[in-house]
Design a protein around this motif. Structure first.
Motif, mmCIF file in Angstrom:
data_model
loop_
_atom_site.group_PDB
_atom_site.id
_atom_site.type_symbol
_atom_site.label_atom_id
_atom_site.label_comp_id
_atom_site.label_asym_id
_atom_site.label_seq_id
_atom_site.Cartn_x
_atom_site.Cartn_y
_atom_site.Cartn_z
ATOM 1 N N GLN A 1 1.372 6.503 -6.901
ATOM 2 C CA GLN A 1 0.247 7.364 -7.270
ATOM 3 C C GLN A 1 0.627 8.835 -7.171
ATOM 4 N N GLN A 2 1.392 9.194 -6.174
ATOM 5 C CA GLN A 2 1.845 10.576 -6.050
ATOM 6 C C GLN A 2 2.758 10.954 -7.216
ATOM 7 N N ALA B 1 0.581 11.446 -10.227
ATOM 8 C CA ALA B 1 -0.175 12.703 -10.134
ATOM 9 C C ALA B 1 0.710 13.890 -10.501
ATOM 10 N N LEU B 2 1.960 13.872 -10.025
ATOM 11 C CA LEU B 2 2.876 14.962 -10.378
ATOM 12 C C LEU B 2 3.177 14.945 -11.871
ATOM 13 N N GLN B 3 3.343 13.761 -12.420
ATOM 14 C CA GLN B 3 3.603 13.652 -13.858
ATOM 15 C C GLN B 3 2.434 14.215 -14.656
ATOM 16 N N LYS B 4 1.202 13.929 -14.244
ATOM 17 C CA LYS B 4 0.026 14.453 -14.943
ATOM 18 C C LYS B 4 -0.042 15.968 -14.822
ATOM 19 N N GLU C 1 0.834 -1.215 0.000
ATOM 20 C CA GLU C 1 0.000 0.000 0.000
ATOM 21 C C GLU C 1 0.863 1.257 0.000
ATOM 22 N N ARG C 2 1.953 1.243 0.764
ATOM 23 C CA ARG C 2 2.833 2.417 0.794
ATOM 24 C C ARG C 2 3.507 2.618 -0.559
ATOM 25 N N ALA D 1 10.417 18.005 -3.677
ATOM 26 C CA ALA D 1 9.650 17.570 -2.503
ATOM 27 C C ALA D 1 9.201 16.120 -2.660
ATOM 28 N N LEU D 2 8.721 15.793 -3.862
ATOM 29 C CA LEU D 2 8.284 14.417 -4.100
ATOM 30 C C LEU D 2 9.466 13.450 -4.020
#
Length: 169
Positions: free
Chosen positions: A50-51, A54-57, A43-44, A90-91
């Motif tokens: 997923q993060q 999301a940044l790529q999108k 899950e982690r 940050a990511l």
């Protein structure tokens, strides 16, 4: 389109992993490292991925806006690039920390498994020792009783043979 298909396929694999009640047996395991990880670790990892997606999108959507003539002003472009770099940094830091924690958890789990394996091996060794001792005692007892058993058998066989001889004659 293939990226969308791959994402759905990966999500279904992760969903399947999350739904498992216990680690798979040796016959159920597929050659995939995710199947050997605890559900929390999977899950982690999913959250980190997923993060990242999301940044790529976000970056892709912002790039579409940069391609227009109005957005080609140097200050706006520099500001957006700076924001992207901050978000990416940050990511990356968050991902690095999360991966470090996951690696630490995996090491701890490996140590725990090693301790369980050592305990199991010790118990088997004790059982083997007890079994050998009991077997040796049983053999020694049988050896002590062999002369008595042979004599008893002979003593019982003599009257039976005499009776049979008398019946036949």
């Amino acid at each position: 389109m293939s990226l969308e298909y791959e994402t759905r396929q990966q999500n279904s694999a992760l969903a399947t992993l999350k739904q498992r009640a216990a680690p798979p047996t040796l016959t159920d395991q597929k050659p995939n490292v995710l199947y050997t990880m605890p559900v929390q670790t999977v899950e982690r990892l999913e959250e980190v991925l997923q993060q990242t997606l999301a940044l790529q999108k976000t970056i892709q959507a912002s790039m579409a806006a940069l391609a227009t003539k109005e957005s080609l002003e140097p200050l706006a472009t520099a500001e957006q690039l700076h924001q992207w770099l901050e978000q990416t940094q940050a990511l990356n830091q968050k991902t690095h920390r999360a991966m470090g924690e996951i690696l630490s958890e995996m090491r701890e789990e490996h140590k725990r498994d090693g301790r369980q394996r050592d305990e199991f091996t010790r118990e088997l060794s004790e059982i083997r020792t007890t079994f050998q001792k009991d077997t040796q005692e049983a053999i020694a007892s049988l050896r002590r009783w062999i002369p008595f058993i042979v004599m008893s058998s002979a003593a019982a066989a003599v009257p039976v043979c005499i009776l049979m001889w008398q019946m036949l004659t």
